[in-house]
Design a protein around this motif. Structure first.
Motif, PDB file in Angstrom:
ATOM      1  N   HIS A 387       0.828  -1.209   0.000  1.00  0.00           N
ATOM      2  CA  HIS A 387       0.000   0.000   0.000  1.00  0.00           C
ATOM      3  C   HIS A 387       0.862   1.258   0.000  1.00  0.00           C
ATOM      4  O   HIS A 387       0.335   2.369   0.041  1.00  0.00           O
ATOM      5  N   GLU A 388       2.188   1.062  -0.032  1.00  0.00           N
ATOM      6  CA  GLU A 388       3.116   2.172  -0.217  1.00  0.00           C
ATOM      7  C   GLU A 388       3.795   2.018  -1.590  1.00  0.00           C
ATOM      8  O   GLU A 388       3.696   0.975  -2.235  1.00  0.00           O
ATOM      9  N   GLU A 389       4.490   3.059  -2.016  1.00  0.00           N
ATOM     10  CA  GLU A 389       5.116   3.046  -3.339  1.00  0.00           C
ATOM     11  C   GLU A 389       6.165   1.933  -3.462  1.00  0.00           C
ATOM     12  O   GLU A 389       7.002   1.753  -2.572  1.00  0.00           O
ATOM     13  N   VAL A 390       6.090   1.189  -4.556  1.00  0.00           N
ATOM     14  CA  VAL A 390       7.149   0.239  -4.908  1.00  0.00           C
ATOM     15  C   VAL A 390       8.138   1.013  -5.783  1.00  0.00           C
ATOM     16  O   VAL A 390       7.910   1.231  -6.972  1.00  0.00           O
ATOM     17  N   ALA A 391       9.258   1.444  -5.181  1.00  0.00           N
ATOM     18  CA  ALA A 391      10.182   2.336  -5.876  1.00  0.00           C
ATOM     19  C   ALA A 391      11.251   1.580  -6.652  1.00  0.00           C
ATOM     20  O   ALA A 391      11.682   2.015  -7.722  1.00  0.00           O
ATOM     21  N   THR A 392      11.685   0.437  -6.131  1.00  0.00           N
ATOM     22  CA  THR A 392      12.760  -0.304  -6.784  1.00  0.00           C
ATOM     23  C   THR A 392      12.677  -1.765  -6.344  1.00  0.00           C
ATOM     24  O   THR A 392      11.699  -2.173  -5.711  1.00  0.00           O
ATOM     25  N   THR A 393      13.700  -2.540  -6.670  1.00  0.00           N
ATOM     26  CA  THR A 393      13.727  -3.955  -6.288  1.00  0.00           C
ATOM     27  C   THR A 393      15.115  -4.346  -5.801  1.00  0.00           C
ATOM     28  O   THR A 393      16.088  -3.598  -5.957  1.00  0.00           O
ATOM     29  N   LYS A 394      15.176  -5.533  -5.209  1.00  0.00           N
ATOM     30  CA  LYS A 394      16.441  -6.138  -4.834  1.00  0.00           C
ATOM     31  C   LYS A 394      16.490  -7.536  -5.433  1.00  0.00           C
ATOM     32  O   LYS A 394      15.501  -8.276  -5.372  1.00  0.00           O
ATOM     33  N   SER A 395      17.597  -7.905  -6.032  1.00  0.00           N
ATOM     34  CA  SER A 395      17.722  -9.215  -6.673  1.00  0.00           C
ATOM     35  C   SER A 395      17.709 -10.328  -5.628  1.00  0.00           C
ATOM     36  O   SER A 395      18.586 -10.396  -4.765  1.00  0.00           O
ATOM     37  N   LEU A 396      16.678 -11.181  -5.686  1.00  0.00           N
ATOM     38  CA  LEU A 396      16.552 -12.333  -4.798  1.00  0.00           C
ATOM     39  C   LEU A 396      15.926 -13.486  -5.572  1.00  0.00           C
ATOM     40  O   LEU A 396      14.859 -13.325  -6.183  1.00  0.00           O
ATOM     41  N   THR A 397      16.573 -14.632  -5.556  1.00  0.00           N
ATOM     42  CA  THR A 397      16.089 -15.793  -6.293  1.00  0.00           C
ATOM     43  C   THR A 397      14.758 -16.274  -5.723  1.00  0.00           C
ATOM     44  O   THR A 397      14.592 -16.381  -4.501  1.00  0.00           O
ATOM     45  N   GLY A 398      13.808 -16.547  -6.612  1.00  0.00           N
ATOM     46  CA  GLY A 398      12.514 -17.075  -6.196  1.00  0.00           C
ATOM     47  C   GLY A 398      11.470 -16.025  -5.902  1.00  0.00           C
ATOM     48  O   GLY A 398      10.329 -16.368  -5.555  1.00  0.00           O
ATOM     49  N   PHE A 399      11.815 -14.752  -6.028  1.00  0.00           N
ATOM     50  CA  PHE A 399      10.867 -13.665  -5.772  1.00  0.00           C
ATOM     51  C   PHE A 399      10.381 -13.072  -7.095  1.00  0.00           C
ATOM     52  O   PHE A 399      11.071 -13.148  -8.121  1.00  0.00           O
ATOM     53  N   GLU A 400       9.204 -12.451  -7.032  1.00  0.00           N
ATOM     54  CA  GLU A 400       8.670 -11.745  -8.203  1.00  0.00           C
ATOM     55  C   GLU A 400       7.984 -10.482  -7.719  1.00  0.00           C
ATOM     56  O   GLU A 400       7.196 -10.512  -6.759  1.00  0.00           O
ATOM     57  N   CYS A 401       8.269  -9.350  -8.375  1.00  0.00           N
ATOM     58  CA  CYS A 401       7.744  -8.055  -7.952  1.00  0.00           C
ATOM     59  C   CYS A 401       6.996  -7.383  -9.099  1.00  0.00           C
ATOM     60  O   CYS A 401       7.527  -7.257 -10.213  1.00  0.00           O
TER      61      CYS A 401
END
Length: 417
Positions: A387-401
């Motif tokens: 419910h807050e802004e998704v500004a960026t990501t971090k590389s992690l195996t098995g995750f999806e954003c």
């Protein structure tokens, strides 16, 4: 006569007995002299007691909590549990020993599950008011079929009640009147449904009740109450495709009647959509299923949303989902093997809520149905609804954003009440 035992008053002991009778007479005189007994009942204590009881029953409907109605009971070696339903306009709330043991610490609660060896884990249930007011209803009339007055439509809901349910929780078996004062039993079929199941195995069969009432209708030409600025508000989404689809919950065969309300003789799908928003509200309406041939409208209210659909044998069905459209969820930095992060790469638990989900499409549906969704992260059955802004990501195996990105409009804003 009282038994002559140690620690008791003996029948042959006149002085203690005389004192006891004197005490009783004194208490009765105080009761009869009290202001409550000098009312319009003419000092009749029994009438006054009846008046108090009736007043309690009449005002209890105004309380925030309402006791649920039982549909089944199941007992094992270690515990027993009851299934409950609530009247329309109230949701079932279950808590673990909210009163420190037992379920009688406040009005409107009933024991849902009892553990014989671990009472501290017992659960209690109550029916709490929803934020949305219940629909305006009237009792239908006639006999097979029932009829409604002008400007009202026939609404239908099914109940499955196991007649063999244990009564140790003290709650009555559910009937159509348990849904509300204007619900009528249109039909009942003994052994016509599964009241309790474990996978594909039926634990307890029950009587299937078809309950009907008359709900205030709206014209099919009524303009939508939903703001039309694309993306900044909830929208209707034809996620299942345009050709003959029916809505389903957690899979193509999951069509639990508890997920939706049925309305008959609705002129078109626009009226069906309007009815969903009018009766369930912006947050409560999760979608609709409509059949153009039978004029049957299902108002979907499943908290987890609609992620599945099926291909029916009959023609004329349409399934629409309502909320933050899943088509606007866009992969961030490729999406795969990426975990969502907020501004400055932060990952605070205050940015999202966590729900269990079977896969990304289940997670996506939960985003659509959420109070507010600005993105989702999925990994190994764990779904974060941001419910807050998704500004960026971090590389992690098995995750999806995925980030919610409607076309050229402001970010969604949580509704105010």
């Amino acid at each position: 006569r009282l038994p002559n035992k140690a620690g008791s008053l003996a029948a042959s002991s006149p002085v203690p007995m005389a004192l006891l009778y004197l005490h009783v007479l004194l208490q009765m005189s105080l009761v009869l002299a009290s202001p409550q007994c000098n009312s319009n009942t003419g000092g009749n204590t029994l009438l006054q007691m009846g008046k108090v009881t009736r007043a309690t029953v009449q005002t209890s409907a105004e309380h925030d909590n309402w006791p649920p109605y039982r549909t089944w009971t199941y007992e094992t070696k270690y515990s027993w549990e009851s299934g409950y339903i609530c009247p329309i306009g109230r949701n079932l709330t279950v808590e673990v020993s909210p009163f420190g043991g037992g379920c009688s610490g406040s009005q409107g609660w009933a024991r849902k599950k009892q553990f014989y060896r671990s009472p501290s884990y017992d659960t209690c249930a109550t029916c709490q008011r929803t934020s949305e007011p219940p629909p305006t209803t009237l009792s239908p009339w006639g006999y097979s079929p029932l009829f409604c007055p002008e400007n009202y439509v026939l609404a239908e809901r099914e109940l499955c009640v196991s007649q063999a349910a244990d009564q140790r929780d003290g709650r009555p078996l559910a009937t159509c009147s348990s849904l509300g004062p204007n619900y009528t039993t249109a039909s009942s079929t003994p052994e016509g449904c599964a009241a309790l199941m474990s996978g594909d195995y039926v634990i307890a069969s029950g009587t299937k009740y078809v309950c009907q009432t008359c709900v205030l209708s709206i014209a099919s030409t009524t303009s939508t109450t939903t703001p039309t600025t694309t993306g900044s508000v909830r929208e209707w989404e034809e996620f299942a495709g345009p050709f003959n689809r029916v809505c389903r919950g957690a899979g193509p065969t999951d069509n639990n009647p508890a997920y939706f309300e049925v309305r008959q003789e609705i002129p078109d799908i626009e009226a069906c959509k309007e009815l969903c928003l009018q009766e369930l509200g912006e947050e409560g309406c999760k979608g609709v299923e409509y059949n153009v041939v039978s004029k049957r409208c299902e108002l979907w209210k499943r908290n987890e949303g609609i992620w599945a659909f099926d291909y029916p044998k009959k023609e004329g069905f349409t399934c629409l989902r309502y909320g933050w459209p899943g088509k606007y969820l866009i992969p961030v930095n490729g999406g795969l093997n990426q975990a969502c992060r907020g501004p400055d790469g932060k990952n605070s638990q205050s940015f999202y809520v966590v729900e269990a989900a079977r896969h990304m499409e289940d997670c996506r549906a939960r985003c659509v149905a959420a109070k507010l969704c600005r993105g989702v992260e999925y990994s190994k059955g764990r779904c974060e609804i941001w419910h807050e802004e998704v500004a960026t990501t971090k590389s992690l195996t098995g995750f999806e954003c995925l980030r919610y990105e409607p076309p050229d409009v402001p970010e969604p804003v949580a509704p105010t009440h």
